[in-house]
Design an enzyme around this catalytic site. Structure first.
Site, short mmCIF file in Angstrom:
data_model
loop_
_atom_site.label_atom_id
_atom_site.label_comp_id
_atom_site.label_asym_id
_atom_site.label_seq_id
_atom_site.Cartn_x
_atom_site.Cartn_y
_atom_site.Cartn_z
N GLU A 199 -5.20 0.10 -7.83
CA GLU A 199 -4.02 0.83 -8.43
C GLU A 199 -3.08 -0.08 -8.95
OE1 GLU A 199 -3.28 4.73 -5.86
OE2 GLU A 199 -3.40 3.02 -4.57
N ASN B 264 -3.58 6.52 -0.87
CA ASN B 264 -3.16 6.70 0.49
C ASN B 264 -1.97 7.85 0.73
OD1 ASN B 264 -4.43 4.24 1.38
ND2 ASN B 264 -2.70 2.88 1.38
N SER C 134 1.04 -1.19 0.00
CA SER C 134 0.12 -0.14 -0.34
C SER C 134 0.85 1.28 -0.14
CB SER C 134 -0.84 0.00 1.36
OG SER C 134 -1.35 -1.22 1.93
#
Ligand code: CAA
Length: 697
Positions: free
Chosen positions: A439, A477, A406
């Protein structure tokens, strides 16, 4: 006659064939063609008119690209009125997707027939408007108020069988729309069937519209179109005449057409489609994808495996021990059972997926022949490097090695292999078989056909796939971390987590940032803060209350306590009374005298922080276009669709106002509030993020 509608006369029947690919949208040429076709049929002495579409569908609706431009006559409402008023018998034969203005044309016809696979609906509320060509007046007359309200306020299409059942169509017949339509029209003529205008049918029954209006507003978190569409249906029931109802529909339609929500939702419609069409991928063929592997069978790995199985891929799931492998199988089977329960797959398919398509393994050699491996192990660079070194050794040449990290640096991960061109980031969102966002993180050396394969995988899995560059947190993020920091700063200065959550849900977010943090696990942010601490700029304002909460073992929902307290069996939580004490102590420690924040100020600061970071992300090329950011926030972070995304919101608000607010906030904290160069540039040049979308698509 316009080219969009072909006219021919076969015996007593005039045939109007729509030929405006790809979806026979009812743009000006189509409307002119239909009007001319009806008039010519009448002049030619035809007794019936058949309307149908060539190619993949009957009309899929008004031409959305014309919205916001001056309306050119004939408008769709008048055209529908004219079709209905024709003295000939008008028949529509539907296939594909008869949506919006398409279904409205069909409802203005006197008889409707469809092939079994046809779908029909009034999805306008999803574009921020309402059916504006008589749909709110005609559908309740044929289907009843309840069925019409359900279709109009949700926008959900229904199949031909259900439409027949509801009285929306008269007949369902296998075959080509032209052939079944001609046969039906002939049959009606032979039987001397009468014209059957819906406008002459009695007004439908009223229901408690006020109560439903409020419930719809609440359910849509401020989305106006469903509640406004309901008012138009109310007019069908209560207006003095059909024409008065049509006028009311028009009034409400124009109200929504002029709204910011219409701009936001139409931006979302086109961006959703544009996001995976990257200019650089034109003509690039993806590598073969038939069999993939997932490493790690926790919630994330099991979710990815589930999504892949459901899309028809073979999946090998690698775990470190037999017990962990068995637990992973349990999670995947649980997810798939959920799919059986929801009617997404049959029990037979479940059997095949779990016994044939899914393989559990505990040895890396099992991954030797797969086309793609997605690593979903613990978020730690050393662990990831060990995994990638082993993958590099066992995987076949050309096999793609992907990380589901992430935040971590994909370039660094790629560098520990001898094939950095085959390494890519595939960042899923948990639960991965439910969340729509993917993503695709492109590292410096990632080969272009590997990027294309990432997008191909996204398409197979039914995801909204966004290209992102490498940076801490990629697109989503990274932006989240900034607006969360802004929220933390507001708390230090006097706001409460609960006021911020309430303000942001009132803005339309599905959840506030602190509810989200509790759901995701507070330990995740804690680990990130610890990782970044050594390189942190001393000018950064760092709150300690989130760490204190974690130090006490409160990680959010999974431990029963975080910003909220969660009781077993209850949905949602209640504010955790211990949190205020931690915040007070933090303020005292920093010598802060708390002040009041209005909900408007909270929203404005939060959104300015989001927009500014988003502008940095676009300016640095981490996101190719503003629309890529918008779709990331919409599909991964619960951003309200009716606002279009943070950068569409910014365009609508006016970029100069946002920049001047950021500059004003910078007087308090010029480290956090550094205006993004791209934002400054756009303001200086009088341009918008939409201009960048247009230039780069
Ligand atoms: N107007 C203009 N363009 C449209 C369109 C429309 N109504 N519907 C689809 N398109 C375009 C898409 O943007 C896409 O263009 P690109 O290839 O350039 O990206 C192309 O047609 C094909 O569409 P999809 O990729 O979405 O194809 P699909 O097969 O996956 O789906 C569809 C087809 C179900 C029709 C889907 O496109 C869709 O849902 N369209 C919108 C339908 C709709 O909302 N209709 C109501 C319009 S509003 C209205 O009618 C108002 C009124 O009452 C007057």
């Amino acid at each position: 006659m316009s080219d969009a509608i072909r006219y021919e006369i076969l015996g007593d029947i005039a045939v109007l064939t729509a030929q405006n690919p790809p979806v026979n949208a009812l743009g000006i040429d189509m409307r002119k063609g239909l009007l001319a076709g009806i008039e010519r049929a009448e002049a030619d002495g035809a007794k019936a008119v058949l309307i149908y579409g060539e190619g993949r569908t009957y009309f899929a609706g008004a031409d959305i690209r014309e919205f916001g431009k001056p309306m050119v006559d004939p408008g769709l409402p008048d055209l529908c009125g004219r079709i209905e008023a024709s003295k000939l018998i008008v028949v529509s034969a539907m296939h594909g997707t008869a949506l919006g203005g398409g279904l409205e044309v069909a409802l203005s016809s006197h008889y409707r027939i469809a092939v079994p696979s046809a779908k029909m609906g009034l999805p306008e509320v999803n574009l921020g408007i309402l059916p504006g060509a008589g749909g709110t007046q005609r559908l309740p007359r044929v289907a009843g108020t309840e069925a019409a309200l359900e279709m109009i306020t949700t926008g959900r299409p229904i199949g031909a069988a259900e439409a027949l059942d509801k009285g929306i169509i008269d007949r369902v017949t296998e075959g080509e729309p032209r052939a079944i339509g001609l046969a039906y029209a002939q049959e009606l003529l032979d039987a001397a069937a009468p014209r059957r205008p819906v406008c002459d049918m009695p007004a439908p029954k009223a229901v408690d519209f006020d109560a439903r209006h409020d419930a719809l507003l609440k359910k849509g978190r401020g989305q106006l179109s469903p509640a406004t569409a309901l008012r138009a249906v109310q007019a069908a029931c209560e207006a003095v005449s059909f024409d008065a109802g049509i006028l009311r529909e028009r009034e409400l339609f124009m109200e929504l057409m002029g709204s910011d929500q219409r701009l936001g939702m139409i931006h979302a419609f086109f961006s959703e489609r544009a996001v995976s069409k990257l200019p650089e991928l034109k003509g690039v063929s993806p590598r073969l994808l038939a069999e993939i592997a997932v490493i790690g069978g926790g919630t994330m790995g099991a979710g990815i495996a589930t999504a892949a199985l459901l899309s028809g891929l073979k999946v090998t799931l690698l775990e470190m021990t037999e017990e962990a492998a068995a637990a992973a199988r349990g999670r995947i089977e649980g997810n798939l059972q959920g799919a059986v329960k929801r009617g997404k797959i049959s029990a037979d398919r479940y059997e095949t997926l779990t016994t044939q398509a899914l393989v559990l393994a505990t040895d890396y050699n099992a991954l030797a022949q797969v086309d793609l491996v997605i690593e979903a192990v613990f978020e730690d660079m050393a662990v990831k490097k060990t995994v990638f070194t082993q993958l590099d050794a066992v995987c076949k040449p050309g096999g793609i090695l992907a990380s589901n990290t992430s935040y971590l640096d994909i370039n660094e991960i790629a560098a520990c292999t001898k094939r950095p061109e085959d390494v890519i980031g595939l960042h899923f969102f948990s639960p991965a078989h439910v969340m729509k966002l993917l993503e695709v993180v492109v590292a410096d050396k990632t080969a272009i056909d590997v990027v294309a394969t990432g997008f191909a995988l996204g398409k197979m899995l039914g995801k909204i796939t966004v290209r992102a560059g490498v940076c801490d947190g990629f697109i989503g993020n990274r932006i989240l971390s900034t607006y969360r920091t802004c929220a933390d700063h507001m708390i230090l200065d006097g706001a409460s987590p609960y006021q911020i959550d309430a303000a942001m849900t009132a803005f339309g977010f599905a959840m506030g940032p602190f509810e989200v943090a509790d759901l995701a696990g507070l330990d995740i942010g804690w680990a990130v803060r610890k990782r970044l601490a050594p390189t942190r700029d001393p000018r950064e304002r760092v709150p300690s209350f989130p760490d204190k909460l974690c130090e006490e073992g409160h990680f959010g929902q999974k431990t029963g306590k975080g910003y909220y307290v969660y009781e077993a069996g209850k949905r949602g939580g209640t504010p955790n009374p211990e949190v205020q004490g931690l915040i007070d102590a933090n303020r005292t420690e920093l010598g802060i005298t708390p002040r009041d924040f209005s909900d408007e100020e909270i929203t404005r600061r939060y959104m300015c922080a989001m927009v500014n970071e988003a502008a940095l992300v676009v300016g640095e090329g981490i996101a190719r276009r503003p629309l890529d950011v918008d779709m990331t926030l919409l599909f991964g972070y619960g951003f309200p669709r009716y606002r279009g995304g943070p950068l569409k919101w910014a365009d609508i608000q006016g970029l100069d106002g946002i920049l001047s607010d950021i500059q004003a906030y910078a007087k308090e904290d010029d480290f956090f509030w550094q205006p993004a160069p791209l934002l400054q540039q756009l303001v200086a040049e009088g341009r918008t993020f939409e201009d960048l979308n247009r230039e780069n698509s």
